[in-house]
Design a protein around this motif. Structure first.
Motif, PDB file in Angstrom:
ATOM      1  N   MET A 161      18.865  27.771  42.994  1.00 20.00           N
ATOM      2  CA  MET A 161      18.747  28.623  41.866  1.00 20.00           C
ATOM      3  C   MET A 161      20.235  28.316  41.086  1.00 20.00           C
ATOM      4  SD  MET A 161      17.052  32.382  42.786  1.00 20.00           S
ATOM      5  CE  MET A 161      17.528  32.931  41.300  1.00 20.00           C
ATOM      6  N   LEU A 162      21.299  28.269  41.851  1.00 23.29           N
ATOM      7  CA  LEU A 162      22.335  28.328  41.033  1.00 23.29           C
ATOM      8  C   LEU A 162      22.623  26.855  40.405  1.00 23.29           C
ATOM      9  CD1 LEU A 162      25.044  29.662  43.827  1.00 23.29           C
ATOM     10  CD2 LEU A 162      23.920  30.811  41.814  1.00 23.29           C
ATOM     11  N   ASP A 163      21.859  25.848  40.819  1.00 23.03           N
ATOM     12  CA  ASP A 163      22.002  24.558  40.035  1.00 23.03           C
ATOM     13  C   ASP A 163      21.268  24.499  38.994  1.00 23.03           C
ATOM     14  OD1 ASP A 163      23.509  23.436  42.279  1.00 23.03           O
ATOM     15  OD2 ASP A 163      21.998  22.543  43.504  1.00 23.03           O
ATOM     16  N   SER A 164      20.369  25.466  38.621  1.00 20.53           N
ATOM     17  CA  SER A 164      19.539  25.591  37.363  1.00 20.53           C
ATOM     18  C   SER A 164      20.418  25.574  36.114  1.00 20.53           C
ATOM     19  CB  SER A 164      18.635  26.887  37.616  1.00 20.53           C
ATOM     20  OG  SER A 164      18.189  27.202  36.174  1.00 20.53           O
ATOM     21  N   ALA A 165      19.822  25.119  35.292  1.00 23.95           N
ATOM     22  CA  ALA A 165      20.573  25.104  33.640  1.00 23.95           C
ATOM     23  C   ALA A 165      20.667  26.615  33.258  1.00 23.95           C
ATOM     24  CB  ALA A 165      19.762  24.169  32.855  1.00 23.95           C
ATOM     25  N   ASP A 166      19.552  27.447  33.766  1.00 24.02           N
ATOM     26  CA  ASP A 166      19.819  28.649  33.172  1.00 24.02           C
ATOM     27  C   ASP A 166      20.695  29.740  33.923  1.00 24.02           C
ATOM     28  OD1 ASP A 166      17.971  28.070  31.060  1.00 24.02           O
ATOM     29  OD2 ASP A 166      16.330  28.493  32.238  1.00 24.02           O
ATOM     30  N   ALA A 167      21.233  29.269  35.116  1.00 30.91           N
ATOM     31  CA  ALA A 167      21.870  30.307  36.072  1.00 30.91           C
ATOM     32  C   ALA A 167      23.184  30.493  35.317  1.00 30.91           C
ATOM     33  CB  ALA A 167      22.157  29.276  37.566  1.00 30.91           C
ATOM     34  N   THR A 168      23.632  31.734  35.457  1.00 29.61           N
ATOM     35  CA  THR A 168      24.786  32.227  35.141  1.00 29.61           C
ATOM     36  C   THR A 168      25.564  33.103  36.131  1.00 29.61           C
ATOM     37  OG1 THR A 168      23.617  34.384  33.895  1.00 29.61           O
ATOM     38  CG2 THR A 168      24.107  32.384  32.628  1.00 29.61           C
ATOM     39  N   LEU A 169      26.629  33.277  36.163  1.00 37.16           N
ATOM     40  CA  LEU A 169      27.603  33.989  37.331  1.00 37.16           C
ATOM     41  C   LEU A 169      28.197  35.085  36.577  1.00 37.16           C
ATOM     42  CD1 LEU A 169      28.969  30.943  39.242  1.00 37.16           C
ATOM     43  CD2 LEU A 169      26.857  32.656  39.871  1.00 37.16           C
ATOM     44  N   SER A 170      27.971  36.256  36.956  1.00 40.16           N
ATOM     45  CA  SER A 170      28.748  37.376  36.563  1.00 40.16           C
ATOM     46  C   SER A 170      29.903  37.737  37.504  1.00 40.16           C
ATOM     47  CB  SER A 170      27.799  38.551  36.503  1.00 40.16           C
ATOM     48  OG  SER A 170      28.306  39.874  36.140  1.00 40.16           O
ATOM     49  N   MET A 171      31.070  37.702  36.917  1.00 44.40           N
ATOM     50  CA  MET A 171      32.345  37.747  37.525  1.00 44.40           C
ATOM     51  C   MET A 171      32.575  39.051  37.643  1.00 44.40           C
ATOM     52  SD  MET A 171      33.521  34.890  37.773  1.00 44.40           S
ATOM     53  CE  MET A 171      35.193  34.930  38.216  1.00 44.40           C
ATOM     54  N   GLN A 172      32.866  39.580  39.121  1.00 45.76           N
ATOM     55  CA  GLN A 172      33.142  40.941  39.604  1.00 45.76           C
ATOM     56  C   GLN A 172      34.345  41.276  38.673  1.00 45.76           C
ATOM     57  OE1 GLN A 172      33.503  41.292  43.696  1.00 45.76           O
ATOM     58  NE2 GLN A 172      33.639  43.763  43.546  1.00 45.76           N
ATOM     59  N   ARG A 173      34.162  42.692  38.097  1.00 46.30           N
ATOM     60  CA  ARG A 173      35.354  43.384  37.509  1.00 46.30           C
ATOM     61  C   ARG A 173      35.830  44.692  38.172  1.00 46.30           C
ATOM     62  NH1 ARG A 173      36.804  38.575  35.503  1.00 46.30           N
ATOM     63  NH2 ARG A 173      35.833  38.005  33.841  1.00 46.30           N
ATOM     64  N   THR A 174      37.053  45.025  37.820  1.00 45.17           N
ATOM     65  CA  THR A 174      37.694  46.125  38.525  1.00 45.17           C
ATOM     66  C   THR A 174      37.286  47.341  37.637  1.00 45.17           C
ATOM     67  OG1 THR A 174      39.636  44.850  39.521  1.00 45.17           O
ATOM     68  CG2 THR A 174      39.751  47.215  39.165  1.00 45.17           C
ATOM     69  N   ARG A 175      36.748  48.446  38.238  1.00 41.58           N
ATOM     70  CA  ARG A 175      36.598  49.607  37.529  1.00 41.58           C
ATOM     71  C   ARG A 175      37.492  50.664  38.324  1.00 41.58           C
ATOM     72  NH1 ARG A 175      35.150  46.594  34.568  1.00 41.58           N
ATOM     73  NH2 ARG A 175      32.917  46.332  33.371  1.00 41.58           N
ATOM     74  N   GLY A 176      38.310  51.542  37.765  1.00 43.35           N
ATOM     75  CA  GLY A 176      38.924  52.579  38.371  1.00 43.35           C
ATOM     76  C   GLY A 176      39.382  53.741  37.602  1.00 43.35           C
ATOM     77  N   ARG A 177      39.232  54.955  38.246  1.00 38.58           N
ATOM     78  CA  ARG A 177      39.677  56.272  37.577  1.00 38.58           C
ATOM     79  C   ARG A 177      40.427  57.198  38.574  1.00 38.58           C
ATOM     80  NH1 ARG A 177      36.683  61.345  35.987  1.00 38.58           N
ATOM     81  NH2 ARG A 177      34.976  60.258  37.110  1.00 38.58           N
ATOM     82  N   ALA A 178      41.615  57.440  38.062  1.00 38.80           N
ATOM     83  CA  ALA A 178      42.264  58.460  39.348  1.00 38.80           C
ATOM     84  C   ALA A 178      42.700  59.670  37.951  1.00 38.80           C
ATOM     85  CB  ALA A 178      43.319  57.788  39.755  1.00 38.80           C
TER      86      ALA A 178
END
Length: 276
Positions: A1-18
């Motif tokens: 699936m990762l070799d597919s032309a339509d494959a996209t990777l969503s980068m993990q992003r930081t979320r935080g609240r204090a």
């Protein structure tokens, strides 16, 4: 699936609240509410003063495009506290999007807060949007500092492509008393030698004391800064405010000047996490 032309990777992003809420007590402020989520943490280490210290921490180790972080302090009427960050915040290169940092400070009548975050270090290709909002009521007192360092001198870094949008907005009884927008881009850095700009500085800071009679602190402030010969300084005091702007060729002389100035304005040493 990762070799597919339509494959996209969503980068993990930081979320935080204090968020921390303190109320006045006979032996100093006491904790009323504490919220921590994601990579944002707030610690209240023991000290030998009735004035508690709040230390905010981003456990992700820095910010990059798409990250969102929020720190908040609420002091109820008469409460006093100092808030800082555990270390310098770092804005790393963005692969897309902007890192967002929101700081929210709310002070009731007679409240007294020192907001003393450590430096924000910008890396090449970083994109950061920061907004600091402070709402003061009645005779509340606020001492605040913001410091920006353009890369690491020890690593020979010279930045040419960054995006910083930094906005400070302070009100008293819903009326603006200090509004400061700052935009810094690659175009700004291309003119970094201009006298009306950075004048070659790699690090700069703003210190603001906002309190009834704060303008009386101008003479002592200038006396302290007169001894900081490695730092360019401008200062003024008016209408319940005393503001100093500092620039230096490197982060270390600027930090030494800030330690001297903030210690004088506080009448006490800085939090332990500031120790060099």
């Amino acid at each position: 699936m990762l070799d597919s032309a339509d494959a996209t990777l969503s980068m993990q992003r930081t979320r935080g609240r204090a968020e921390v809420v303190l109320s006045a007590a006979a032996n100093g402020a006491k904790l009323r509410n504490l919220h921590q989520s994601g990579s944002a943490k707030a610690m209240l280490p023991r000290n030998h003063s009735p004035r508690p210290e709040i230390v905010f921490l981003n456990t992700a180790g820095g910010l990059t495009g798409g990250d969102k972080m929020r720190f908040a302090v609420t002091l109820e009427d008469g409460a006093q506290a100092t808030a800082t960050t555990q270390t310098a915040e770092r804005a790393y290169a963005s692969s897309g999007g902007v890192a967002e940092l929101e700081v929210d400070l709310t002070l009731g009548r007679g409240a007294d807060l020192d907001w003393l975050p450590q430096e924000t270090i910008l890396f090449e290709h970083s994109a950061l949007r920061r907004r600091t909002t402070a709402r003061l009521t009645g005779d509340a007192r606020l001492l605040m500092v913001e410091t920006v360092v353009l890369g690491r001198a020890a690593m020979g870094e010279v930045l040419s492509d960054i995006s910083l949008l930094d906005h400070r907005h302070v009100t008293r009884d819903n009326r603006p008393v200090l509004v400061e927008p700052l935009r810094l881009t690659g175009d700004s850095l291309a003119r970094r030698g201009a006298v009306a700009g950075l004048n070659g500085a790699r690090a700069f800071a703003t210190v603001a004391l906002i309190a009834p009679g704060a303008e009386d602190a101008l003479a002592p402030m200038r006396a302290v800064l007169a001894g900081c010969t490695d730092v360019a300084v401008g200062s003024s005091g008016w209408d319940g405010k005393c503001v100093a702007r500092l620039m230096a060729a490197d982060a270390m002389p600027l930090r030494h000047a800030l330690v001297a100035l903030l210690s004088n304005l506080r009448g006490a040493a800085l939090p332990r996490v500031w120790q060099i």
